[in-house]
Design a protein around this motif. Structure first.
Motif, short mmCIF file in Angstrom:
data_model
loop_
_atom_site.label_atom_id
_atom_site.label_comp_id
_atom_site.label_asym_id
_atom_site.label_seq_id
_atom_site.Cartn_x
_atom_site.Cartn_y
_atom_site.Cartn_z
N PRO A 256 -75.22 17.61 64.27
CA PRO A 256 -76.08 18.08 63.19
C PRO A 256 -76.34 19.58 63.30
O PRO A 256 -76.51 20.12 64.39
N THR A 257 -76.36 20.24 62.15
CA THR A 257 -76.53 21.69 62.13
C THR A 257 -77.92 22.08 62.61
O THR A 257 -78.92 21.49 62.18
N GLU A 258 -77.96 23.08 63.48
CA GLU A 258 -79.22 23.64 63.95
C GLU A 258 -79.37 25.05 63.39
O GLU A 258 -78.39 25.79 63.28
N TYR A 259 -80.58 25.41 63.06
CA TYR A 259 -80.85 26.73 62.50
C TYR A 259 -81.72 27.54 63.45
O TYR A 259 -82.70 27.03 64.01
N VAL A 260 -81.32 28.79 63.66
CA VAL A 260 -82.05 29.70 64.53
C VAL A 260 -82.36 30.97 63.74
O VAL A 260 -81.44 31.68 63.34
N PRO A 261 -83.67 31.26 63.48
CA PRO A 261 -84.85 30.43 63.73
C PRO A 261 -84.83 29.16 62.87
O PRO A 261 -84.11 29.10 61.87
#
Length: 299
Positions: A98-103
């Protein structure tokens, strides 16, 4: 008479790695290409065999399509040394997690890019530069967008495609694709179908020489120090065949550093980007700060 299997057509064993398949394909394409005395039918068989064996790499063997054991990716590893090892377990590949977003998307303190645009996979569109539009360039860019959206963005959920960027220091980039902490800069050109050899500077087709446009990425690398940046020249064929033109690298011409540009056809570009972007550190991450800065550089 039995129809030869894809492995038999390329002359590889059933346990061949993707790198071995790719080398065998280049050898078979050179031997069967009509420009070099082969037949169109045999060349099509080679293309089809390569497509079948490549497709078998995904999704179950997605990781194995990235590299052969102990071998570094072909481009872009100078800025950040490649020290990952090939995974042989059956866990889901990192690039397809699953895609993670930073921030994170719910971080209200980050205002440079909203959640909707962060989740959007494609940004920008082909458009003219200055007063006049180069129709051939706009056509090439549209073809590249279609190619990448269908064959790359669907495989790498965190990949983001940005079209139409100012290059640091002047000039333009047709496309930039990011995934995790790797970035591919892509410009396009079109040539007649056929067999070409590349010596690192010019493409040779019989007695004709063509110099691909040079892609300067040193400024991009300095601007995005956290990213590993690689350059690709996508060579499209007028007939729309993703396997044309066939481009063979001459000895010692293979790109070996982030400053070297890859000159590839459409089929090879897709596979090289899966390798480069998908096997990097945290390939399922979207760095929202990087994406926001890229979108700020669109023309």
């Amino acid at each position: 008479m039995n129809t030869p299997s894809p492995h038999e057509i390329l002359g590889v064993s059933t346990t061949a790695s993707f790198e071995e398949i790719k080398v065998a394909y280049r050898r078979a394409a050179r031997a069967t290409h009509p420009d070099l005395g082969g037949s169109e039918e045999a060349f099509k068989q080679v293309q089809q065999a390569y497509q079948v064996l490549s497709d078998r790499q995904s999704p179950d063997a997605f990781d194995r399509s990235f590299q052969a054991p102990g071998q570094a990716p072909r481009a872009g590893y100078a800025a950040r040394p490649y020290d990952e090892r090939l995974r042989t377990n059956t866990q889901q590949p990192k690039a397809q997690l699953p895609t993670e977003y930073v921030p994170p998307l719910d971080d209200a303190s980050f205002t440079a890019l909203d959640a909707a645009r962060s989740q959007q996979r494609m940004h920008g569109e082909p458009r003219k530069r200055g007063l006049f539009a180069a129709r051939s360039r706009l056509t090439r860019e549209a073809v590249a967008i279609n190619l990448l959206s269908k064959n790359l963005l669907t495989v790498l959920p965190a990949a983001r495609l940005v079209t139409g960027l100012h290059a640091p220091g002047g000039g333009h980039y047709d496309h930039v694709v990011t995934a995790g902490y790797r970035m591919a800069v892509i410009n396009t050109m079109m040539l007649p179908e056929g067999y070409y050899s590349y010596d690192g500077a010019v493409l040779r087709h019989g007695n004709k020489l063509t110099q691909p446009p040079v892609i300067q990425i040193s400024g991009m690398q300095r601007a995005f120090m956290q990213m590993n940046v690689a350059a690709y020249t996508l060579v499209l064929a007028a007939n729309g065949n993703h396997h044309e033109p066939v481009i063979e690298y001459r000895r010692n011409a293979e790109p070996s550093a982030s400053a070297s540009q890859n000159v590839v056809n459409a089929a090879t570009l897709v596979r090289e980007l899966k390798l480069f972007l998908g096997s990097g550190p945290s390939p399922n991450v979207v760095d929202r700060e990087v994406l926001a800065r890229l979108l700020g550089g669109m023309y």
